[in-house]
Design an enzyme around this catalytic site. Sequence first.
Site, mmCIF file in Angstrom:
data_model
loop_
_atom_site.group_PDB
_atom_site.id
_atom_site.type_symbol
_atom_site.label_atom_id
_atom_site.label_comp_id
_atom_site.label_asym_id
_atom_site.label_seq_id
_atom_site.Cartn_x
_atom_site.Cartn_y
_atom_site.Cartn_z
ATOM 1 N N GLU A 28 0.821 -1.205 0.000
ATOM 2 C CA GLU A 28 0.000 0.000 0.000
ATOM 3 C C GLU A 28 0.859 1.262 0.000
ATOM 4 O OE1 GLU A 28 -3.563 2.071 2.638
ATOM 5 O OE2 GLU A 28 -2.001 0.928 3.656
ATOM 6 N N GLU A 44 -11.631 2.323 5.796
ATOM 7 C CA GLU A 44 -10.566 2.777 6.694
ATOM 8 C C GLU A 44 -10.708 4.287 6.921
ATOM 9 O OE1 GLU A 44 -5.926 1.615 7.319
ATOM 10 O OE2 GLU A 44 -6.400 2.732 5.494
#
Length: 260
Positions: free
Chosen positions: A141, A238
């Site tokens: 990520e 998130e």
Amino acid sequence: MPRFAANLSMMFTEVPFLDRFDAAAQAGFTAVEFLFPYEHPAEAVGERLKRNGLTQALFNLPPGDWNAGEKGFAALPARFNDLKASLETALPYAKATGVKRLHLMAGIANRGERVAIEAFYKSVAWAAEFFAPHGIDIVLEPINARNVPGYFLNDFGFARDLIQELRLPNLRLQFDIYHCQIIHGDVTMRLREMMPIIGHIQIASIPSRNEPDGEELNYPFLFEELDRLGYAGFVGCEYNPRGKTTDGLAWFKPYAGVKP
């Protein structure tokens, strides 16, 4: 229709961590993710998942001393032994939860230094090969420098090139739309370009990192775009709720109960 996973490190924090599985299921989520489960026994985490009929979409490999500012060590040459140990630490949790994706964090390092790049390539390959026999993907990520200054992996193009160069079948991109918008912008075109290597997606509003219901991006359009692109993975929520988590779930109601 996207399959959303509640991020239990950021959502439902009104209750203790293990009780958040119950809260997510009651709110209509059928999957969850979180940053780190390691403060709780693997069996306890797995039991909460099974009790609520939830799927574990993702969690992170151990990052080192998080409270001291460590954000992983995959790009730190001197920490390769710690990297190898972290995989062993995560494995019982992967088995207990049945997770199919683990996020490997790069750490705070200078991507202009060759030794850091070499360390990252080595760590990524080692982690992917370690988890391959267990049917688990490693995802990478890119994280923006505003939230994590100095983070090694802060460019989607670099992550794409690494994944394509290593050509490991269980190495994928974790495409956090919030981070992509801050780093690069042009989110839709990047989703279209990178969809073949994407293994997980995450969302939040920009710039506040709250519920995905306004501000810079048109999330209903992006959710429809994911369907158009044939994305079959999970979308991790998130984000930091503005208040009580359940008070901010109006955006989620059309998607509640969608099965993994």
